[in-house]
Design a protein around this motif. Sequence first.
Motif, PDB file in Angstrom:
ATOM      1  N   ALA A  98       0.809  -1.216   0.000  1.00  0.00           N
ATOM      2  CA  ALA A  98       0.000   0.000   0.000  1.00  0.00           C
ATOM      3  C   ALA A  98       0.842   1.265   0.000  1.00  0.00           C
ATOM      4  CB  ALA A  98      -0.936  -0.002   1.206  1.00  0.00           C
ATOM      5  N   THR A  99       2.014   1.220   0.632  1.00  0.00           N
ATOM      6  CA  THR A  99       2.793   2.455   0.823  1.00  0.00           C
ATOM      7  C   THR A  99       4.048   2.526  -0.036  1.00  0.00           C
ATOM      8  OG1 THR A  99       3.870   1.451   2.750  1.00  0.00           O
ATOM      9  CG2 THR A  99       1.920   2.805   3.153  1.00  0.00           C
ATOM     10  N   GLY A 100       4.367   1.470  -0.770  1.00  0.00           N
ATOM     11  CA  GLY A 100       5.444   1.506  -1.734  1.00  0.00           C
ATOM     12  C   GLY A 100       6.792   1.889  -1.137  1.00  0.00           C
ATOM     13  N   PRO A 101       7.493   2.853  -1.740  1.00  0.00           N
ATOM     14  CA  PRO A 101       8.838   3.214  -1.271  1.00  0.00           C
ATOM     15  C   PRO A 101       8.853   3.833   0.119  1.00  0.00           C
ATOM     16  CG  PRO A 101       8.078   4.759  -2.943  1.00  0.00           C
ATOM     17  CD  PRO A 101       7.098   3.627  -2.927  1.00  0.00           C
ATOM     18  N   TYR A 102       7.701   4.230   0.622  1.00  0.00           N
ATOM     19  CA  TYR A 102       7.632   4.823   1.959  1.00  0.00           C
ATOM     20  C   TYR A 102       7.316   3.783   3.035  1.00  0.00           C
ATOM     21  CZ  TYR A 102       7.466   9.085  -0.789  1.00  0.00           C
ATOM     22  OH  TYR A 102       7.757  10.098  -1.680  1.00  0.00           O
ATOM     23  N   ALA A 103       7.256   2.515   2.653  1.00  0.00           N
ATOM     24  CA  ALA A 103       6.892   1.453   3.589  1.00  0.00           C
ATOM     25  C   ALA A 103       7.786   1.385   4.827  1.00  0.00           C
ATOM     26  CB  ALA A 103       6.881   0.108   2.874  1.00  0.00           C
ATOM     27  N   PRO A 104       9.115   1.586   4.732  1.00  0.00           N
ATOM     28  CA  PRO A 104       9.945   1.445   5.941  1.00  0.00           C
ATOM     29  C   PRO A 104       9.483   2.305   7.107  1.00  0.00           C
ATOM     30  CG  PRO A 104      11.345   1.434   4.009  1.00  0.00           C
ATOM     31  CD  PRO A 104       9.956   1.765   3.527  1.00  0.00           C
ATOM     32  N   LYS A 105       9.045   3.523   6.862  1.00  0.00           N
ATOM     33  CA  LYS A 105       8.604   4.370   7.972  1.00  0.00           C
ATOM     34  C   LYS A 105       7.251   3.916   8.518  1.00  0.00           C
ATOM     35  CE  LYS A 105      11.324   8.520   7.188  1.00  0.00           C
ATOM     36  NZ  LYS A 105      11.326   9.969   6.928  1.00  0.00           N
ATOM     37  N   PHE A 106       6.371   3.479   7.661  1.00  0.00           N
ATOM     38  CA  PHE A 106       5.081   2.958   8.140  1.00  0.00           C
ATOM     39  C   PHE A 106       5.285   1.679   8.948  1.00  0.00           C
ATOM     40  CE2 PHE A 106       3.658   5.839   4.854  1.00  0.00           C
ATOM     41  CZ  PHE A 106       2.438   6.307   5.321  1.00  0.00           C
ATOM     42  N   LEU A 107       6.212   0.842   8.506  1.00  0.00           N
ATOM     43  CA  LEU A 107       6.504  -0.381   9.251  1.00  0.00           C
ATOM     44  C   LEU A 107       7.159  -0.058  10.595  1.00  0.00           C
ATOM     45  CD1 LEU A 107       7.830  -2.549   6.294  1.00  0.00           C
ATOM     46  CD2 LEU A 107       5.734  -2.967   7.586  1.00  0.00           C
TER      47      LEU A 107
END
Length: 218
Positions: A98-107
């Motif tokens: 869902a968040t693509g390249p920004y996934a690390p911060k959401f995780l």
Amino acid sequence: MFKTRIDLTVRQATADDVPALLPVLAQAFSTGTVAEWAVPEPADRLDVFTGYFQFMLTLGLRHGRVDTTDDLTGAAIWYRRDETPPPHPDHLYGLEEATGPYAPKFLLLDAMFEARHPRLPHAYLAYIGVNPALQSRGVGSALLAHAHKALDAENLPAYLEASNPRNRNLYARHGYDAGPPMQPTSSGPPFWPMWRGQLNGGVRSSFLPPNPYYRRPR
């Protein structure tokens, strides 16, 4: 005193409501310090949060409860939590997708919230959002009051994370106590874990002690 819209009817949302609720939540969460930290590129924010809440609404309808108002101007996603978190094997994969390249911060946020989460039965308010054009008009308070009425009937505590002082103050007026703030990184935005305790003799219990398994990032 907080203002609650008595002219609004709060009901449980269905899959048919998702097209109307998705832009409400995406727009509500795509501004502010958390959004700026999670998605530094302004042009990407609304698209990223649209994908994020498409996934979160799907999870909420499947595993929790989504409340909305009769005019679809606000929504709240709740879960029941026991001593241990429920297994959702598709959660991490769906979040990355869902968040693509920004996934690390959401995780990172997801891991921080889970580490600090209380380990006893309660209701968890994962998200609450209101159409930005209608904020500060009692819509959020109506959603909270509706849920709290049912929780008080069971004498069940509730938990959430406040993402800014303004929201923290709103939740405090609804009976939540704030604990020490937590940050995903030393430069990340603060979040306040907030606990709405059980009533004992007409007095609401105070905030929980810190989760013994939680360690603040250095």
